[in-house]
Each structure stands twice: as structure tokens, then as C-alpha cells.
Design a protein around this motif. Structure first.
Motif, short mmCIF file in Angstrom:
data_model
loop_
_atom_site.label_atom_id
_atom_site.label_comp_id
_atom_site.label_asym_id
_atom_site.label_seq_id
_atom_site.Cartn_x
_atom_site.Cartn_y
_atom_site.Cartn_z
N ALA A 11 -3.86 -0.13 -8.48
CA ALA A 11 -2.84 0.22 -9.47
C ALA A 11 -1.76 -0.85 -9.44
CB ALA A 11 -2.25 1.59 -9.16
N ALA A 12 -1.27 -1.23 -10.61
CA ALA A 12 -0.25 -2.28 -10.68
C ALA A 12 0.73 -2.02 -11.81
CB ALA A 12 -0.91 -3.65 -10.87
N LEU A 13 1.96 -2.45 -11.60
CA LEU A 13 2.96 -2.37 -12.65
C LEU A 13 2.70 -3.47 -13.68
CD1 LEU A 13 6.19 -1.84 -10.52
CD2 LEU A 13 5.24 -0.20 -12.18
N ASP A 14 3.05 -3.19 -14.92
CA ASP A 14 2.96 -4.18 -15.98
C ASP A 14 4.28 -4.18 -16.75
OD1 ASP A 14 1.83 -6.15 -17.52
OD2 ASP A 14 0.76 -4.78 -18.84
N ALA A 15 5.38 -4.24 -15.99
CA ALA A 15 6.71 -4.09 -16.57
C ALA A 15 7.16 -5.38 -17.27
CB ALA A 15 7.72 -3.72 -15.48
N PRO A 16 7.78 -5.26 -18.44
CA PRO A 16 8.34 -6.44 -19.12
C PRO A 16 9.51 -7.00 -18.31
CG PRO A 16 8.17 -4.53 -20.60
CD PRO A 16 7.96 -4.02 -19.21
N SER A 17 9.82 -8.26 -18.53
CA SER A 17 10.95 -8.87 -17.83
C SER A 17 12.29 -8.44 -18.44
CB SER A 17 10.84 -10.39 -17.86
OG SER A 17 10.75 -10.86 -19.19
N SER A 18 12.29 -8.14 -19.73
CA SER A 18 13.50 -7.66 -20.40
C SER A 18 13.89 -6.28 -19.84
CB SER A 18 13.24 -7.54 -21.90
OG SER A 18 14.22 -6.73 -22.52
N ILE A 19 15.11 -6.14 -19.41
CA ILE A 19 15.53 -4.87 -18.79
C ILE A 19 15.46 -3.70 -19.77
CG2 ILE A 19 17.53 -3.65 -17.81
CD1 ILE A 19 18.06 -6.06 -16.10
N ALA A 85 11.85 2.17 -6.74
CA ALA A 85 11.31 3.50 -7.05
C ALA A 85 9.97 3.37 -7.77
CB ALA A 85 12.30 4.29 -7.90
N ALA A 86 9.85 2.35 -8.62
CA ALA A 86 8.59 2.12 -9.33
C ALA A 86 7.48 1.72 -8.36
CB ALA A 86 8.78 1.04 -10.40
N VAL A 87 7.82 0.87 -7.40
CA VAL A 87 6.84 0.47 -6.39
C VAL A 87 6.36 1.68 -5.60
CG1 VAL A 87 6.55 -0.83 -4.24
CG2 VAL A 87 7.69 -1.90 -6.19
N SER A 88 7.26 2.61 -5.32
CA SER A 88 6.89 3.84 -4.61
C SER A 88 5.90 4.66 -5.43
CB SER A 88 8.15 4.66 -4.31
OG SER A 88 7.82 5.88 -3.70
N ILE A 89 6.09 4.68 -6.75
CA ILE A 89 5.17 5.40 -7.64
C ILE A 89 3.79 4.74 -7.63
CG2 ILE A 89 4.70 5.90 -10.08
CD1 ILE A 89 6.72 7.78 -8.78
N VAL A 90 3.78 3.42 -7.68
CA VAL A 90 2.50 2.70 -7.63
C VAL A 90 1.75 3.04 -6.35
CG1 VAL A 90 1.40 0.43 -7.53
CG2 VAL A 90 3.31 0.83 -9.10
N ALA A 91 2.46 3.04 -5.22
CA ALA A 91 1.83 3.35 -3.93
C ALA A 91 1.27 4.76 -3.92
CB ALA A 91 2.85 3.18 -2.81
N ALA A 92 1.98 5.70 -4.54
CA ALA A 92 1.52 7.10 -4.57
C ALA A 92 0.28 7.24 -5.44
CB ALA A 92 2.63 8.00 -5.10
N GLN A 94 -1.86 4.81 -6.00
CA GLN A 94 -2.92 4.14 -5.26
C GLN A 94 -3.51 5.06 -4.19
OE1 GLN A 94 -3.96 0.68 -5.88
NE2 GLN A 94 -5.68 1.70 -4.87
N GLU A 95 -2.65 5.83 -3.54
CA GLU A 95 -3.14 6.77 -2.52
C GLU A 95 -4.05 7.82 -3.14
OE1 GLU A 95 -1.42 9.74 1.00
OE2 GLU A 95 -0.03 8.67 -0.31
N LEU A 96 -3.67 8.34 -4.31
CA LEU A 96 -4.52 9.31 -5.00
C LEU A 96 -5.86 8.69 -5.35
CD1 LEU A 96 -2.03 11.03 -7.50
CD2 LEU A 96 -3.03 12.04 -5.44
N ALA A 97 -5.84 7.45 -5.82
CA ALA A 97 -7.07 6.76 -6.19
C ALA A 97 -7.95 6.51 -4.97
CB ALA A 97 -6.74 5.45 -6.90
N ASN A 98 -7.34 6.10 -3.87
CA ASN A 98 -8.10 5.82 -2.65
C ASN A 98 -8.75 7.08 -2.08
OD1 ASN A 98 -7.26 3.18 -2.85
ND2 ASN A 98 -5.71 3.33 -1.26
N ASN A 99 -8.12 8.23 -2.33
CA ASN A 99 -8.65 9.49 -1.82
C ASN A 99 -9.77 10.05 -2.70
OD1 ASN A 99 -6.93 9.48 0.38
ND2 ASN A 99 -5.36 10.69 -0.64
#
Length: 205
Positions: A11-19, A85-92, A94-99
Motif C-alpha cells: 500500500a502506498a500514498l499517492d498524495a499531490p505535492s500541492s497542499i 498520520a497518513a503514514v500510520s494509515i498506510v501501515a494499518a 498494509q497490516e490488514l493486507a498482510n494478514n
């Protein structure tokens, strides 16, 4: 050393650079996952993610006012907090996917995150997996070279399988829904053999 390729679903973020666009992206991710019961176990992290994103949104608005009430340092701090916070969501996710590896790609897609597929070469270790052709079982020895293999219906009484001079064996003599037990044993020089591997069990699908 023998190697195999394993398929990793990431899982990866695809966030734009524009805030402003990033804020919209984060709010969309929150909405997608908040409304899907698949991600119910992430509710605490999602709530924190929303709070950090809304703080960034408020700070960005205050910073861009004609008479700003927040400065660039305030905005950049809020931006970093939202990113964490977004990185924490990605990790969560990923954990669901790994399980749930058979459905890992579907889980990541459902989250709204970007799916990244990587084929990674790793040293082969003793294991059993579903064969590419159903029904079959792929048994792997530990490392390269000739191995012996054996199978069982109960893990107690064993049937030796024909050695094929390699560290892999495809067992086609299996029945769908049946659980089988397997072991591998490395063939050494001078007619010596290594110990049997631990017992692996698999239900044929």
C-alpha cells in the motif's frame, strides 16, 4: 543458494505535492475507509488522521488569509503532522493486507491507496504452497541441490516421494479439500542426508 521470487502487494500514498490538493486527497481517503466496514479495526487511527487533516486544512486557510492568523511555520508543522498520520494509515492497511494475502490487492484497492506490486528474489527455504495448477502442492527444500520429499495424511505415517534431483517437487497426487503433511530432506555428499525439515501442513484448494 537457490532463490524464489515472491510477489509483494504494498500500500502506498499517492498524495499531490500541492497542499490544498493533498488535503482533498486525505479527506477522500478518510471517507472511503470510514464508510467501509473492512477497515473498522482502524477507527481510532482514522479518527486521528481526520483530526490532523482538518487541522492542516484550518491552518492552511488561516495562513492564506489576506491578513494571516497563522504563519508558514504553523502550516508546515500541521502538514508534517498530517503526513505522519497518513503514514500510520498506510501501515494499518498494509497490516490488514498482510494478514489476508489472497485478498491483499483487493484490500489495498478498497482503501483508496495506491497498489504497488513488487517481485522480490529471496533465498528458498523449506515450505509448501498451493501449486500453480489445481489441484497440486509445491514442496520446497531448504536451499539448492538434491532433496528427498515425503508426504502424509496424518503427520505420522509417511510415504516417500520420488527424488527428482532438485530442491522442488510438485505433488499432483492430491485431492481438493484434503489436508496433507510434507517434509523435505537435503541429500548430502557420500550418500549422507540431512535431517528432515519441520512438518508442513496444507489444505489443497
Amino acid at each position: 543458494m537457490s532463490y524464489i521470487f515472491i510477489r509483494l502487494v504494498l500500500a502506498a500514498l499517492d498524495a499531490p505535492s500541492s497542499i490544498p490538493l493533498k488535503i482533498d486527497y486525505f479527506l477522500t481517503l478518510y471517507s472511503i475507509m470510514h464508510e467501509n466496514t473492512l477497515f473498522a479495526s482502524m477507527s481510532v487511527k482514522l479518527t486521528a488522521f481526520l483530526a490532523k487533516t482538518e487541522t492542516l486544512q484550518d491552518t492552511q486557510i488561516a495562513y492564506k488569509k489576506v491578513l494571516p492568523t497563522k504563519n508558514k511555520g504553523d502550516r508546515d508543522f500541521a502538514d508534517r503532522e498530517a503526513d505522519l498520520a497518513a503514514v500510520s494509515i498506510v501501515a494499518a492497511v498494509q497490516e490488514l493486507a498482510n494478514n489476508d494475502l489472497p485478498h491483499a490487492e483487493d484490500i489495498v484497492k478498497a482503501s483508496g491507496l495506491k497498489v504497488v506490486i513488487k517481485n522480490v528474489r529471496v533465498p528458498q527455504v523449506a515450505d509448501v504452497v498451493q501449486g500453480e495448477v489445481s489441484p497440486s502442492v509445491h514442496i520446497m527444500g531448504d536451499g539448492k541441490g538434491n532433496h528427498n520429499f515425503r508426504k502424509s495424511l496424518d503427520g505420522i505415517t509417511w510415504l516417500n516421494l520420488l527424488s527428482n534431483g532438485t530442491s522442488n517437487y510438485i505433488d499432483f497426487e492430491v485431492v481438493l479439500g484434503q489436508t496433507y503433511y510434507y517434509q523435505s530432506q537435503k541429500v548430502l555428499t557420500k550418500k549422507r542426508v540431512g535431517p528432515w525439515s519441520r512438518v508442513f501442513s496444507i489444505k489443497v484448494k
